[in-house]
Motif scaffolding. Sequence first.
Motif, mmCIF file in Angstrom:
data_model
loop_
_atom_site.group_PDB
_atom_site.id
_atom_site.type_symbol
_atom_site.label_atom_id
_atom_site.label_comp_id
_atom_site.label_asym_id
_atom_site.label_seq_id
_atom_site.Cartn_x
_atom_site.Cartn_y
_atom_site.Cartn_z
ATOM 1 N N ALA A 51 0.829 -1.199 0.000
ATOM 2 C CA ALA A 51 0.000 0.000 0.000
ATOM 3 C C ALA A 51 0.868 1.256 0.000
ATOM 4 O O ALA A 51 1.957 1.279 0.542
ATOM 5 N N SER A 52 0.357 2.300 -0.621
ATOM 6 C CA SER A 52 1.035 3.581 -0.611
ATOM 7 C C SER A 52 0.088 4.603 0.001
ATOM 8 O O SER A 52 -1.034 4.276 0.377
ATOM 9 N N LEU A 53 0.498 5.842 0.049
ATOM 10 C CA LEU A 53 -0.353 6.891 0.589
ATOM 11 C C LEU A 53 -1.588 7.115 -0.267
ATOM 12 O O LEU A 53 -2.597 7.622 0.218
ATOM 13 N N THR A 54 -1.531 6.756 -1.539
ATOM 14 C CA THR A 54 -2.676 6.967 -2.420
ATOM 15 C C THR A 54 -3.535 5.720 -2.566
ATOM 16 O O THR A 54 -4.569 5.765 -3.200
ATOM 17 N N GLY A 55 -3.119 4.613 -2.009
ATOM 18 C CA GLY A 55 -3.865 3.371 -2.109
ATOM 19 C C GLY A 55 -3.080 2.344 -2.893
ATOM 20 O O GLY A 55 -1.863 2.442 -3.029
ATOM 21 N N LYS A 56 -3.816 1.347 -3.419
ATOM 22 C CA LYS A 56 -3.162 0.273 -4.161
ATOM 23 C C LYS A 56 -4.151 -0.311 -5.160
ATOM 24 O O LYS A 56 -5.359 -0.100 -5.050
ATOM 25 N N PRO A 57 -3.651 -1.073 -6.137
ATOM 26 C CA PRO A 57 -4.559 -1.711 -7.088
ATOM 27 C C PRO A 57 -5.566 -2.581 -6.335
ATOM 28 O O PRO A 57 -5.210 -3.259 -5.378
ATOM 29 N N GLY A 58 -6.812 -2.502 -6.761
ATOM 30 C CA GLY A 58 -7.856 -3.274 -6.101
ATOM 31 C C GLY A 58 -8.135 -4.579 -6.832
ATOM 32 O O GLY A 58 -7.791 -4.745 -7.999
ATOM 33 N N ASP A 59 -8.776 -5.482 -6.147
ATOM 34 C CA ASP A 59 -9.175 -6.770 -6.708
ATOM 35 C C ASP A 59 -10.553 -6.596 -7.354
ATOM 36 O O ASP A 59 -11.522 -6.284 -6.653
ATOM 37 N N PRO A 60 -10.671 -6.804 -8.671
ATOM 38 C CA PRO A 60 -11.965 -6.632 -9.347
ATOM 39 C C PRO A 60 -13.067 -7.520 -8.768
ATOM 40 O O PRO A 60 -14.244 -7.191 -8.874
ATOM 41 N N ALA A 61 -12.712 -8.617 -8.120
ATOM 42 C CA ALA A 61 -13.714 -9.507 -7.517
ATOM 43 C C ALA A 61 -14.197 -8.985 -6.166
ATOM 44 O O ALA A 61 -15.152 -9.525 -5.603
ATOM 45 N N LYS A 62 -13.541 -7.956 -5.642
ATOM 46 C CA LYS A 62 -13.882 -7.439 -4.316
ATOM 47 C C LYS A 62 -14.268 -5.958 -4.355
ATOM 48 O O LYS A 62 -14.036 -5.224 -3.395
ATOM 49 N N VAL A 63 -14.874 -5.516 -5.444
ATOM 50 C CA VAL A 63 -15.269 -4.113 -5.591
ATOM 51 C C VAL A 63 -16.450 -3.811 -4.668
ATOM 52 O O VAL A 63 -17.441 -4.546 -4.661
ATOM 53 N N ASP A 64 -16.330 -2.744 -3.873
ATOM 54 C CA ASP A 64 -17.410 -2.323 -2.982
ATOM 55 C C ASP A 64 -18.466 -1.513 -3.733
ATOM 56 O O ASP A 64 -19.650 -1.597 -3.427
ATOM 57 N N ARG A 65 -18.014 -0.692 -4.699
ATOM 58 C CA ARG A 65 -18.963 0.076 -5.518
ATOM 59 C C ARG A 65 -18.283 0.582 -6.776
ATOM 60 O O ARG A 65 -17.053 0.616 -6.871
ATOM 61 N N THR A 66 -19.121 0.967 -7.729
ATOM 62 C CA THR A 66 -18.644 1.500 -9.003
ATOM 63 C C THR A 66 -19.021 2.971 -9.075
ATOM 64 O O THR A 66 -20.148 3.349 -8.742
ATOM 65 N N ILE A 67 -18.073 3.779 -9.514
ATOM 66 C CA ILE A 67 -18.307 5.218 -9.692
ATOM 67 C C ILE A 67 -18.043 5.547 -11.152
ATOM 68 O O ILE A 67 -16.959 5.276 -11.674
ATOM 69 N N GLU A 68 -19.038 6.118 -11.803
ATOM 70 C CA GLU A 68 -18.879 6.530 -13.198
ATOM 71 C C GLU A 68 -18.218 7.890 -13.258
ATOM 72 O O GLU A 68 -18.600 8.808 -12.534
ATOM 73 N N VAL A 69 -17.200 8.008 -14.115
ATOM 74 C CA VAL A 69 -16.471 9.257 -14.304
ATOM 75 C C VAL A 69 -16.441 9.554 -15.798
ATOM 76 O O VAL A 69 -16.101 8.689 -16.599
ATOM 77 N N ILE A 143 -10.655 1.516 -13.912
ATOM 78 C CA ILE A 143 -9.567 1.381 -12.951
ATOM 79 C C ILE A 143 -10.204 0.811 -11.692
ATOM 80 O O ILE A 143 -11.260 1.289 -11.258
ATOM 81 N N VAL A 144 -9.591 -0.200 -11.102
ATOM 82 C CA VAL A 144 -10.043 -0.718 -9.814
ATOM 83 C C VAL A 144 -8.968 -0.348 -8.800
ATOM 84 O O VAL A 144 -7.807 -0.731 -8.948
ATOM 85 N N TRP A 145 -9.374 0.414 -7.792
ATOM 86 C CA TRP A 145 -8.408 0.959 -6.845
ATOM 87 C C TRP A 145 -8.935 0.834 -5.419
ATOM 88 O O TRP A 145 -10.112 1.078 -5.167
ATOM 89 N N GLN A 146 -8.044 0.458 -4.502
ATOM 90 C CA GLN A 146 -8.406 0.383 -3.094
ATOM 91 C C GLN A 146 -7.785 1.560 -2.366
ATOM 92 O O GLN A 146 -6.563 1.772 -2.414
ATOM 93 N N PHE A 147 -8.624 2.328 -1.685
ATOM 94 C CA PHE A 147 -8.182 3.484 -0.911
ATOM 95 C C PHE A 147 -8.054 3.030 0.536
ATOM 96 O O PHE A 147 -9.051 2.854 1.230
ATOM 97 N N ASP A 148 -6.823 2.807 0.994
ATOM 98 C CA ASP A 148 -6.637 2.180 2.295
ATOM 99 C C ASP A 148 -6.377 3.138 3.451
ATOM 100 O O ASP A 148 -6.389 2.716 4.598
ATOM 101 N N LYS A 149 -6.172 4.417 3.178
ATOM 102 C CA LYS A 149 -5.897 5.371 4.255
ATOM 103 C C LYS A 149 -6.729 6.629 4.053
ATOM 104 O O LYS A 149 -6.934 7.066 2.934
ATOM 105 N N SER A 150 -7.170 7.227 5.163
ATOM 106 C CA SER A 150 -7.937 8.465 5.058
ATOM 107 C C SER A 150 -7.029 9.601 4.593
ATOM 108 O O SER A 150 -5.817 9.569 4.793
ATOM 109 N N GLY A 151 -7.625 10.572 3.946
ATOM 110 C CA GLY A 151 -6.895 11.709 3.409
ATOM 111 C C GLY A 151 -7.440 12.075 2.038
ATOM 112 O O GLY A 151 -8.562 11.715 1.683
ATOM 113 N N THR A 152 -6.628 12.782 1.274
ATOM 114 C CA THR A 152 -7.035 13.209 -0.065
ATOM 115 C C THR A 152 -6.119 12.576 -1.093
ATOM 116 O O THR A 152 -4.892 12.597 -0.947
#
Length: 174
Positions: A51-69, A143-152
Amino acid sequence: MKLKTLSILILGVLPAIALAAGEHAGGHGMDGHKMMPGDHDMSAIEKTAPASLTGKPGDPAKVDRTIEVTMDDAMRFTPDNISVKAGETVRFFVRNAGKIPHEMVIGSLDDLKAHADMMRKMPGMEHAEPNMITLKAGQRGGIVWQFDKSGTVDFACLIPGHMEAGMMGKVIVE
């Protein structure tokens, strides 16, 4: 294969270097790139990318939600401010509604600025890292991304001139 593995390892350790690494063989438009959400196997990345400060690659099988951009030629992302919870894995379903190429790159503001500067010097860069996607006009991808730490966490289009024109956004991780 060794270069790709090295890029993945660096992504978790030194995000600034990771944004500059990878497959930069030329042709930034990524011809033939038609990745749809969930089309890639993230298992190898998950095992090697800490993990980094910005998060890490997420597992597509474990997506919590989808956001359209949506990206457009007004040099904007819609939405450009997104709220997620720490630990949440998000699938960004990204659509280029414009007539020119655009990209979405997730990272810290400093890393994004450094990579944008590098792209101005080497405009033929091609990206293959899990925190970014480049799309031609009308293309969709994800892009599937896991945000593991609070912040921006920031995101931007790093095609020369686009970030400077305001094509940026923020993910607020609560």
